[in-house]
Design a protein around this motif. Structure first.
Motif, PDB file in Angstrom:
ATOM      1  N   LEU A 201       0.816  -1.203   0.000  1.00 21.12           N
ATOM      2  CA  LEU A 201       0.000   0.000   0.000  1.00 21.12           C
ATOM      3  C   LEU A 201       0.855   1.261   0.000  1.00 21.12           C
ATOM      4  O   LEU A 201       0.444   2.304  -0.512  1.00 21.12           O
ATOM      5  CB  LEU A 201      -0.946  -0.007   1.209  1.00 21.12           C
ATOM      6  CG  LEU A 201      -2.080   1.020   1.202  1.00 21.12           C
ATOM      7  CD1 LEU A 201      -2.925   0.911  -0.055  1.00 21.12           C
ATOM      8  CD2 LEU A 201      -2.948   0.864   2.443  1.00 21.12           C
ATOM      9  N   GLU A 205       0.448   4.844  -2.125  1.00 19.70           N
ATOM     10  CA  GLU A 205       0.527   6.209  -1.598  1.00 19.70           C
ATOM     11  C   GLU A 205       1.609   7.016  -2.290  1.00 19.70           C
ATOM     12  O   GLU A 205       1.477   8.233  -2.471  1.00 19.70           O
ATOM     13  CB  GLU A 205       0.741   6.155  -0.091  1.00 19.70           C
ATOM     14  CG  GLU A 205      -0.425   5.538   0.667  1.00 19.70           C
ATOM     15  CD  GLU A 205      -0.241   5.556   2.164  1.00 19.70           C
ATOM     16  OE1 GLU A 205      -0.710   6.528   2.789  1.00 19.70           O
ATOM     17  OE2 GLU A 205       0.385   4.627   2.699  1.00 19.70           O
ATOM     18  N   LEU A 222      -9.988  -5.818   4.796  1.00 18.70           N
ATOM     19  CA  LEU A 222      -9.039  -4.735   5.025  1.00 18.70           C
ATOM     20  C   LEU A 222      -9.337  -4.030   6.346  1.00 18.70           C
ATOM     21  O   LEU A 222     -10.443  -3.534   6.560  1.00 18.70           O
ATOM     22  CB  LEU A 222      -9.125  -3.733   3.872  1.00 18.70           C
ATOM     23  CG  LEU A 222      -8.269  -2.478   3.994  1.00 18.70           C
ATOM     24  CD1 LEU A 222      -6.795  -2.811   3.806  1.00 18.70           C
ATOM     25  CD2 LEU A 222      -8.716  -1.425   2.976  1.00 18.70           C
ATOM     26  N   HIS A 224      -9.705  -1.158   9.033  1.00 20.52           N
ATOM     27  CA  HIS A 224      -9.972   0.265   8.858  1.00 20.52           C
ATOM     28  C   HIS A 224      -8.786   1.136   9.235  1.00 20.52           C
ATOM     29  O   HIS A 224      -8.593   2.204   8.636  1.00 20.52           O
ATOM     30  CB  HIS A 224     -11.207   0.657   9.675  1.00 20.52           C
ATOM     31  CG  HIS A 224     -12.498   0.290   9.017  1.00 20.52           C
ATOM     32  ND1 HIS A 224     -13.497   1.198   8.735  1.00 20.52           N
ATOM     33  CD2 HIS A 224     -12.963  -0.908   8.569  1.00 20.52           C
ATOM     34  CE1 HIS A 224     -14.519   0.584   8.147  1.00 20.52           C
ATOM     35  NE2 HIS A 224     -14.211  -0.699   8.052  1.00 20.52           N
ATOM     36  N   ILE A 227      -6.442   2.197   6.384  1.00 21.67           N
ATOM     37  CA  ILE A 227      -6.930   3.029   5.283  1.00 21.67           C
ATOM     38  C   ILE A 227      -6.371   4.440   5.425  1.00 21.67           C
ATOM     39  O   ILE A 227      -6.587   5.099   6.446  1.00 21.67           O
ATOM     40  CB  ILE A 227      -8.464   3.073   5.277  1.00 21.67           C
ATOM     41  CG1 ILE A 227      -9.038   1.660   5.111  1.00 21.67           C
ATOM     42  CG2 ILE A 227      -8.974   3.993   4.170  1.00 21.67           C
ATOM     43  CD1 ILE A 227     -10.534   1.592   5.282  1.00 21.67           C
ATOM     44  N   ALA A 231      -7.962   8.606   1.322  1.00 24.14           N
ATOM     45  CA  ALA A 231      -8.701   7.669   0.466  1.00 24.14           C
ATOM     46  C   ALA A 231     -10.185   7.650   0.780  1.00 24.14           C
ATOM     47  O   ALA A 231     -10.609   7.853   1.923  1.00 24.14           O
ATOM     48  CB  ALA A 231      -8.133   6.267   0.617  1.00 24.14           C
ATOM     49  N   ALA A 233     -13.040   4.824   0.820  1.00 30.23           N
ATOM     50  CA  ALA A 233     -13.086   3.358   0.869  1.00 30.23           C
ATOM     51  C   ALA A 233     -14.497   2.881   0.568  1.00 30.23           C
ATOM     52  O   ALA A 233     -15.463   3.360   1.172  1.00 30.23           O
ATOM     53  CB  ALA A 233     -12.640   2.851   2.230  1.00 30.23           C
ATOM     54  N   TRP A 235     -16.810  -0.693   0.083  1.00 27.58           N
ATOM     55  CA  TRP A 235     -16.962  -2.151   0.134  1.00 27.58           C
ATOM     56  C   TRP A 235     -18.088  -2.533  -0.809  1.00 27.58           C
ATOM     57  O   TRP A 235     -19.170  -1.926  -0.784  1.00 27.58           O
ATOM     58  CB  TRP A 235     -17.279  -2.600   1.553  1.00 27.58           C
ATOM     59  CG  TRP A 235     -16.080  -2.654   2.441  1.00 27.58           C
ATOM     60  CD1 TRP A 235     -15.357  -3.749   2.795  1.00 27.58           C
ATOM     61  CD2 TRP A 235     -15.463  -1.536   3.123  1.00 27.58           C
ATOM     62  NE1 TRP A 235     -14.319  -3.397   3.627  1.00 27.58           N
ATOM     63  CE2 TRP A 235     -14.354  -2.046   3.847  1.00 27.58           C
ATOM     64  CE3 TRP A 235     -15.725  -0.158   3.169  1.00 27.58           C
ATOM     65  CZ2 TRP A 235     -13.529  -1.234   4.612  1.00 27.58           C
ATOM     66  CZ3 TRP A 235     -14.888   0.645   3.932  1.00 27.58           C
ATOM     67  CH2 TRP A 235     -13.808   0.105   4.645  1.00 27.58           C
ATOM     68  N   LEU A 247     -10.126   1.331  -2.646  1.00 28.04           N
ATOM     69  CA  LEU A 247      -9.667   2.629  -2.173  1.00 28.04           C
ATOM     70  C   LEU A 247      -9.487   3.535  -3.383  1.00 28.04           C
ATOM     71  O   LEU A 247      -8.881   3.138  -4.380  1.00 28.04           O
ATOM     72  CB  LEU A 247      -8.348   2.497  -1.412  1.00 28.04           C
ATOM     73  CG  LEU A 247      -8.331   1.594  -0.174  1.00 28.04           C
ATOM     74  CD1 LEU A 247      -6.968   1.666   0.513  1.00 28.04           C
ATOM     75  CD2 LEU A 247      -9.435   1.984   0.799  1.00 28.04           C
ATOM     76  N   ARG A 253     -11.527  10.002  -5.998  1.00 31.80           N
ATOM     77  CA  ARG A 253     -12.219  10.060  -4.705  1.00 31.80           C
ATOM     78  C   ARG A 253     -13.338  11.096  -4.781  1.00 31.80           C
ATOM     79  O   ARG A 253     -13.132  12.229  -5.216  1.00 31.80           O
ATOM     80  CB  ARG A 253     -11.235  10.453  -3.601  1.00 31.80           C
ATOM     81  CG  ARG A 253     -11.888  10.579  -2.231  1.00 31.80           C
ATOM     82  CD  ARG A 253     -10.915  11.083  -1.183  1.00 31.80           C
ATOM     83  NE  ARG A 253     -11.537  11.115   0.133  1.00 31.80           N
ATOM     84  CZ  ARG A 253     -10.928  11.512   1.251  1.00 31.80           C
ATOM     85  NH1 ARG A 253      -9.668  11.914   1.195  1.00 31.80           N
ATOM     86  NH2 ARG A 253     -11.568  11.496   2.396  1.00 31.80           N
ATOM     87  N   ARG A 259     -16.453   6.685   3.546  1.00 28.51           N
ATOM     88  CA  ARG A 259     -16.702   5.250   3.393  1.00 28.51           C
ATOM     89  C   ARG A 259     -18.045   5.031   2.726  1.00 28.51           C
ATOM     90  O   ARG A 259     -18.938   5.864   2.835  1.00 28.51           O
ATOM     91  CB  ARG A 259     -16.701   4.557   4.758  1.00 28.51           C
ATOM     92  CG  ARG A 259     -15.353   4.389   5.417  1.00 28.51           C
ATOM     93  CD  ARG A 259     -15.511   3.864   6.837  1.00 28.51           C
ATOM     94  NE  ARG A 259     -16.057   4.881   7.727  1.00 28.51           N
ATOM     95  CZ  ARG A 259     -16.761   4.611   8.816  1.00 28.51           C
ATOM     96  NH1 ARG A 259     -17.052   3.360   9.117  1.00 28.51           N
ATOM     97  NH2 ARG A 259     -17.198   5.585   9.591  1.00 28.51           N
ATOM     98  N   SER A 303     -18.059  -2.059   6.259  1.00 31.97           N
ATOM     99  CA  SER A 303     -17.789  -0.620   6.177  1.00 31.97           C
ATOM    100  C   SER A 303     -18.116   0.119   7.466  1.00 31.97           C
ATOM    101  O   SER A 303     -17.960   1.342   7.539  1.00 31.97           O
ATOM    102  CB  SER A 303     -18.586  -0.004   5.021  1.00 31.97           C
ATOM    103  OG  SER A 303     -19.975  -0.237   5.183  1.00 31.97           O
TER     104      SER A 303
END
Length: 413
Positions: A201, A205, A222, A224, A227, A231, A233, A235, A247, A253, A259, A303
């Motif tokens: 990850l 980034e 994953l 939380h 994260i 990001a 996120a 699900w 993500l 985004r 979320r 989530s």
């Protein structure tokens, strides 16, 4: 040594498949001809009698079997794709890949690198959306399969190489599906440490810091706390099965959303979101059992959006540690499945067996949360000795409420 042997066998099979005889023969095989082991054996014998090479036959039948299995994910489109066993297991379903591609087009991306593309299903969706696509895969055999799968698209190319070493000059969007089943020591298992992914990850980034618009597909487990704050996120649940967490960074985004739970069912796609201003998990209300019990979709649970769901539907949890919630009314929501409570039983196997026998139950569905029991094993025990004449159906929901274990007899809405 076993892994090297498996890789060698796969490479040999793929070479035989791509031979003139293998490719021609594959075009004549309907995957349904290998739907069972007996059917595959019968086809094998026929092809041998027809004079085809044994290695070619093995390769063609193996590919036909993969295509048959792939119909679950890809429908009839599976019959035109080329698969590897690992590639099929990890491939994104085409409907979901289409949602991924929409993110990039909506964000204004023009050229997307699919790093770790596998057999290329996300690349297919990206290319179908009109984007320029560079599909990168470090496994040579899988890259060859991807090349075949992307042949219809002039706007897509395949690069055999690693994600970390790919030149991203001129590329504005990046999609990654990191390997999550093999750790750095080569041990095969599901991984939940984002830094143990390949690529990790931190590499994602780094791309974000360089100004790339990045999307990454991860497992639904994953944590939380892994994260990044930068990001969004999401699900995703597809017809009751939670299949991934995505993500999204940069322009991918959505503004104001931290979320989301995206639930896809027969009626379409439904989304529950949590704003950036409310990222902290708010405790959900807890109370006594009422007339109806609801089981939230797995994407809602993963989530941590049960409180958000309860804000919109009403109701309360039965226990702060258990995802089931209860409501006085029958409600309709795509984010939970509802049941009417018929009776409440103590969780006592002997008494439950008596209940099964007394009510002539021959089919029993068991759901559970917070109870250390395997539904399949408990079902076997409860139905043991049930007469063949028992035709009634029933559903039990097992749950722990405080220190007590209970069994709700329920009827699905």
């Amino acid at each position: 040594m076993a892994q090297a042997s498996n890789d060698s066998t796969l490479n040999e099979q793929f070479a035989a498949l791509l031979s003139a005889d293998g490719w021609s023969l594959l075009s004549t095989i309907d995957p349904s001809m290998v739907a069972t082991k007996d059917a595959a054996w019968t086809l094998n014998e026929k092809l041998r009698k027809d004079g085809h090479d044994a290695q070619v036959i093995r390769a063609v039948i193996a590919q036909a079997e993969l295509r048959y299995r792939a119909r679950v994910k890809f429908g009839p489109f599976a019959d035109s794709l080329v698969f590897t066993p690992a590639g099929l297991e990890q491939a994104t379903r085409l409907t979901i890949a289409g949602l991924h591609a929409r993110r990039f087009t909506s964000a204004g991306c023009t050229h997307v690198a699919d790093l770790g593309c596998g057999i290329g299903t996300d690349s297919i969706a990206l290319a179908s959306a009109g984007l320029q696509v560079t599909a990168v895969e470090k496994d040579e055999t899988t890259a060859a399969a991807t090349t075949l799968n992307l042949m219809p698209f002039e706007n897509a190319k395949v690069v055999h190489g690693s994600a970390e070493e790919t030149d991203l000059t001129g590329i504005d969007g990046v999609w990654l599906d990191p390997a999550r089943r093999t750790d750095q020591a080569g041990n095969t298992r599901r991984l939940f440490d984002p830094e143990a992914f390949s690529p990790p990850l931190s590499f994602v980034e780094k791309l974000v810091d360089e100004g790339k618009d990045v999307g990454v597909k991860l497992g639904p487990g994953l944590p939380h706390d892994a994260i990044p704050d930068t990001a969004e996120a999401v699900w995703i649940s597809d017809h009751g099965s939670v299949i991934e967490a995505c993500l999204w960074f940069g322009r991918l985004r959505r503004e104001g959303i931290a979320r989301a739970a995206l639930v896809i069912d027969k009626d379409g796609a439904h989304e529950l979101t949590n704003p950036v201003t409310a990222q902290a998990d708010v405790p959900a209300p807890v109370g006594e059992l009422q007339e109806h019990v609801y089981e939230p979709d797995g994407a809602v649970i993963r989530s941590h959006l049960i409180s958000t769901l309860l804000e919109s539907t009403g109701g309360h949890l039965l226990d702060e540690h258990i995802a089931y919630f209860t409501h006085a009314q029958q409600i309709s929501t795509p984010f939970a499945r509802g049941y009417k409570v018929v009776a409440v039983h103590d969780y006592n196997v002997k008494k439950l067996r008596s209940w099964v026998k007394t009510n002539g139950i021959g089919t029993l569905d068991i759901k559970k949360r917070g109870v250390d029991v395997t539904p399949e094993e408990l079902r076997r025990i409860l139905l043991a000795g049930s007469p063949k004449s028992a035709k009634n159906k029933a559903t039990l929901m097992l749950a722990r409420i405080g220190d007590k274990r209970v069994a709700f007899e329920v009827q699905p809405h």
